[in-house]
Scaffold this motif. Structure first.
Motif, PDB file in Angstrom:
ATOM      1  N   LYS A  75       0.890  -1.312   0.293  1.00 39.66           N
ATOM      2  CA  LYS A  75       0.393   0.258   0.274  1.00 39.66           C
ATOM      3  C   LYS A  75       1.094   1.314   0.487  1.00 39.66           C
ATOM      4  N   SER A  76       2.052   1.520   0.700  1.00 38.36           N
ATOM      5  CA  SER A  76       2.315   2.844   0.995  1.00 38.36           C
ATOM      6  C   SER A  76       3.721   2.941  -0.374  1.00 38.36           C
ATOM      7  N   ASN A  79       1.195   4.036  -3.249  1.00 39.40           N
ATOM      8  CA  ASN A  79       1.099   5.282  -2.809  1.00 39.40           C
ATOM      9  C   ASN A  79       2.185   6.413  -3.215  1.00 39.40           C
ATOM     10  N   TYR A 102      -8.309  -9.912   0.013  1.00 36.77           N
ATOM     11  CA  TYR A 102      -8.666  -8.047  -0.069  1.00 36.77           C
ATOM     12  C   TYR A 102      -8.179  -7.474  -1.408  1.00 36.77           C
ATOM     13  N   SER A 105      -5.836  -1.963  -3.352  1.00 39.31           N
ATOM     14  CA  SER A 105      -6.711  -0.816  -3.205  1.00 39.31           C
ATOM     15  C   SER A 105      -5.502   0.449  -2.583  1.00 39.31           C
ATOM     16  N   PRO A 106      -5.326   0.722  -2.722  1.00 41.66           N
ATOM     17  CA  PRO A 106      -5.086   2.738  -1.595  1.00 41.66           C
ATOM     18  C   PRO A 106      -5.849   2.229  -0.356  1.00 41.66           C
ATOM     19  N   SER A 107      -7.060   1.990  -0.549  1.00 40.67           N
ATOM     20  CA  SER A 107      -8.534   1.917   0.750  1.00 40.67           C
ATOM     21  C   SER A 107      -8.036   1.317   1.669  1.00 40.67           C
ATOM     22  N   THR A 108      -7.521   0.070   1.273  1.00 41.65           N
ATOM     23  CA  THR A 108      -7.182  -1.584   1.768  1.00 41.65           C
ATOM     24  C   THR A 108      -7.134  -0.832   3.302  1.00 41.65           C
ATOM     25  N   ASP A 109      -7.624  -0.951   4.303  1.00 37.99           N
ATOM     26  CA  ASP A 109      -7.622  -1.806   5.441  1.00 37.99           C
ATOM     27  C   ASP A 109      -6.531  -2.275   6.307  1.00 37.99           C
TER      28      ASP A 109
END
Length: 126
Positions: A75-76, A79, A102, A105-109
């Motif tokens: 994710k990082s 981004n 999952y 996506s950049p919005s994945t928690d």
């Protein structure tokens, strides 16, 4: 100390000395494993070695901590790199025939999914 106690201590010491060390997955392993995907994700090249890197990463992410590291690093990194096609990134698991729990996506928690299982079987049901 009696002879049995000495033998038990020696056996325990040998087990500690020769036991394999379990190394945690590092962010550099994640990024280097997924580096072959970058040209594809930026529309500059074919899929190439991306799938083998993804499969190797899934095999290496054995513990909840490893899975959290993998998710957080992906994710990082995503981004911080410009020009990544989010649609292509989201399609990589299906394209490579792997199943992850999952959406990429950049919005994945990442904290939500660390206790689920990864599977190399695309028909695996969680």
């Amino acid at each position: 100390m009696d002879m049995v106690g000495k033998i038990a201590c020696f056996v325990l010491l040998c087990m500690v000395v020769v036991a394999p060390s379990a190394e945690a997955l590092s962010c550099s392993q994640v990024t280097s494993g997924l580096a072959p995907c970058l040209p594809y994700l930026q529309g500059r090249g074919p899929l190439g070695g991306c799938c083998s890197g993804v499969k190797d990463l899934l095999a290496a992410a054995k513990t909840p901590a490893d899975r959290k590291t993998a998710c957080t690093c992906m994710k990082s990194t995503a981004n911080s790199i410009k020009g990544i096609d989010a649609g292509k990134a989201a399609s990589i698991p299906a394209t490579c025939g792997v199943n992850i729990p999952y959406k990429i996506s950049p919005s994945t928690d990442c904290s939500t999914y660390v206790f689920t299982f990864f599977s190399l079987d695309p028909y695996f049901v969680h």
